[in-house]
Design a protein around this motif. Structure first.
Motif, short mmCIF file in Angstrom:
data_model
loop_
_atom_site.label_atom_id
_atom_site.label_comp_id
_atom_site.label_asym_id
_atom_site.label_seq_id
_atom_site.Cartn_x
_atom_site.Cartn_y
_atom_site.Cartn_z
N ASP A 121 0.86 -1.24 -0.02
CA ASP A 121 0.00 0.14 -0.11
C ASP A 121 0.81 1.26 0.21
O ASP A 121 1.62 1.50 1.12
CB ASP A 121 -0.86 -0.25 1.33
N SER A 124 -1.31 4.96 1.74
CA SER A 124 -2.32 4.51 3.08
C SER A 124 -3.69 4.55 2.80
O SER A 124 -4.51 5.10 3.31
CB SER A 124 -1.88 5.66 4.01
N THR A 126 -6.10 1.89 2.77
CA THR A 126 -6.43 0.28 3.05
C THR A 126 -7.37 0.07 2.38
O THR A 126 -7.40 -1.44 1.92
CB THR A 126 -6.41 0.33 4.51
N HIS A 145 2.07 -1.83 4.44
CA HIS A 145 1.95 -0.34 4.36
C HIS A 145 3.14 0.24 4.50
O HIS A 145 4.00 0.23 5.34
CB HIS A 145 1.20 0.14 5.62
#
Length: 170
Positions: A121, A124, A126, A145
């Motif tokens: 990711d 950010s 999600t 992340h």
């Protein structure tokens, strides 16, 4: 005096005849058509239930909106091949593009022996990363992340050696 006999046609053995061969074939044909129609209806019903509630299709649009991103835009993805197998990235790219994801780039990952397919990711977001994972049949536990302010994509998919277990390969 005349003899009187009571004959009831549906009881009398002499009056009752079995079905002819053509009647038997017609009856069998009718049952086969009925069974086939019931099978088709059952199959279509299961497909509808499966598509609507068991495994609904994933949307490729972004849900969040901020200063840089508009809600409703397509999720942008990089495909990185870390499996060491040729042409796997092309299969993943075609699979995601068919589902309206915006695959921006396809390249090799820095490592060639990645065990498990995972998602990075980059912004950010999600929900976008989870949508990609759902589309590929990957556990959401395999989302890492790594925010990158210079990233021009939402996420990167790193294809591992387990690529045969993912949705594009099924």
């Amino acid at each position: 005096m005349a003899k009187f006999s009571l004959r009831i046609p549906f009881i009398s053995r002499s009056k009752r005849k079995g079905k002819t061969r053509s009647q038997k074939i017609s009856s069998l044909f009718l049952w086969l058509i009925l069974f086939g129609a019931a099978s088709v209806v059952t199959l279509l019903g299961w497909q509808f239930i499966n598509r609507m509630w068991v495994k609904p299709p994933v949307s490729s649009t972004r849900e969040r909106s901020d200063l840089l991103v508009k809600a409703g835009e397509h999720i942008q993805v990089n495909i990185l091949n870390g499996s060491g197998t040729a042409n796997v990235a092309r299969i993943f790219t075609d699979f995601l593009r068919a589902r309206q994801f915006d695959v921006v780039e396809m390249a090799n990952y820095k490592e060639k022996d990645v065990e498990h397919t995972f998602i990075i990711d980059k912004v950010s977001d999600t929900i976008a990363a989870q949508k990609i994972a759902y589309a590929l049949g990957i556990s959401s536990m395999r989302i890492s992340h790594e925010p990158d302010s210079n990233a021009f994509v939402d996420a990167a998919v790193v294809i591992g050696k387990d690529y045969l277990t993912t949705s594009p390969m099924k």
